[in-house]
Design a protein around this motif. Structure first.
Motif, mmCIF file in Angstrom:
data_model
loop_
_atom_site.group_PDB
_atom_site.id
_atom_site.type_symbol
_atom_site.label_atom_id
_atom_site.label_comp_id
_atom_site.label_asym_id
_atom_site.label_seq_id
_atom_site.Cartn_x
_atom_site.Cartn_y
_atom_site.Cartn_z
ATOM 1 N N GLU A 1 0.835 -1.211 0.000
ATOM 2 C CA GLU A 1 0.000 0.000 0.000
ATOM 3 C C GLU A 1 0.863 1.251 0.000
ATOM 4 O O GLU A 1 0.571 2.209 -0.715
ATOM 5 N N SER B 1 -4.364 15.173 -18.157
ATOM 6 C CA SER B 1 -4.457 13.716 -18.102
ATOM 7 C C SER B 1 -5.847 13.234 -17.687
ATOM 8 O O SER B 1 -6.214 12.112 -17.979
ATOM 9 N N ASN B 2 -6.636 14.060 -17.011
ATOM 10 C CA ASN B 2 -7.968 13.632 -16.589
ATOM 11 C C ASN B 2 -9.046 14.006 -17.614
ATOM 12 O O ASN B 2 -10.219 13.839 -17.357
ATOM 13 N N ARG C 1 2.367 1.723 -3.477
ATOM 14 C CA ARG C 1 1.379 2.249 -4.433
ATOM 15 C C ARG C 1 1.120 3.728 -4.198
ATOM 16 O O ARG C 1 1.000 4.507 -5.150
ATOM 17 N N ALA C 2 1.028 4.134 -2.933
ATOM 18 C CA ALA C 2 0.782 5.543 -2.622
ATOM 19 C C ALA C 2 1.943 6.416 -3.093
ATOM 20 O O ALA C 2 1.727 7.492 -3.664
ATOM 21 N N LYS D 1 4.549 14.156 -11.752
ATOM 22 C CA LYS D 1 5.082 14.159 -13.110
ATOM 23 C C LYS D 1 4.052 14.697 -14.104
ATOM 24 O O LYS D 1 4.373 15.500 -14.975
ATOM 25 N N ASN D 2 2.796 14.288 -13.953
ATOM 26 C CA ASN D 2 1.742 14.782 -14.839
ATOM 27 C C ASN D 2 1.525 16.280 -14.651
ATOM 28 O O ASN D 2 1.313 17.007 -15.623
ATOM 29 N N ARG E 1 3.560 9.924 -9.865
ATOM 30 C CA ARG E 1 2.880 10.020 -11.164
ATOM 31 C C ARG E 1 2.104 11.331 -11.271
ATOM 32 O O ARG E 1 2.140 12.007 -12.294
ATOM 33 N N GLU E 2 1.390 11.705 -10.208
ATOM 34 C CA GLU E 2 0.648 12.967 -10.219
ATOM 35 C C GLU E 2 1.585 14.167 -10.326
ATOM 36 O O GLU E 2 1.295 15.127 -11.040
ATOM 37 N N GLY F 1 4.017 5.676 -5.544
ATOM 38 C CA GLY F 1 3.957 5.664 -7.003
ATOM 39 C C GLY F 1 2.912 6.622 -7.549
ATOM 40 O O GLY F 1 3.154 7.335 -8.521
ATOM 41 N N ARG F 2 1.728 6.638 -6.933
ATOM 42 C CA ARG F 2 0.678 7.571 -7.369
ATOM 43 C C ARG F 2 1.104 9.019 -7.169
ATOM 44 O O ARG F 2 0.841 9.877 -8.011
ATOM 45 N N THR F 3 1.776 9.278 -6.041
ATOM 46 C CA THR F 3 2.237 10.638 -5.765
ATOM 47 C C THR F 3 3.234 11.099 -6.816
ATOM 48 O O THR F 3 3.125 12.212 -7.338
#
Length: 81
Positions: A29, A66-67, A32-33, A42-43, A39-40, A35-37
């Motif tokens: 967990e 991206s959304n 994943r958190a 970077k986007n 990715r956001e 990784g999401r941070t």
């Protein structure tokens, strides 16, 4: 040599310490958190870079995030699929 002067033994020690602190069920967990941070972040950085490039070239251009939201050169945001 590893990250910032930490060798292989230091990386193993950090992994064992994280396993002891968070437990084996929480580590996926946590990964994943993180990784999401990243990715956001970077986007968001990519969106800012494209906004700067589009503003320099054409102030009335639009940028699709991206959304799926479309951001116009005037700063308005519209939700379009």
């Amino acid at each position: 040599m590893g990250f910032g002067g930490i060798g292989a033994s230091g990386m193993i020690l950090l992994a064992v310490l994280a396993l002891l602190l968070f437990g084996p069920s929480k580590l996926p967990e946590l990964g994943r958190a993180v990784g999401r941070t990243f990715r956001e972040f970077k986007n968001g950085a990519r969106d800012l870079m494209s906004e700067d490039e589009s503003a320099a070239g054409n102030p009335s251009s639009t940028v699709r995030s991206s959304n799926g939201a479309v951001r116009t050169g005037e700063g308005r945001t519209t939700d379009q699929p």
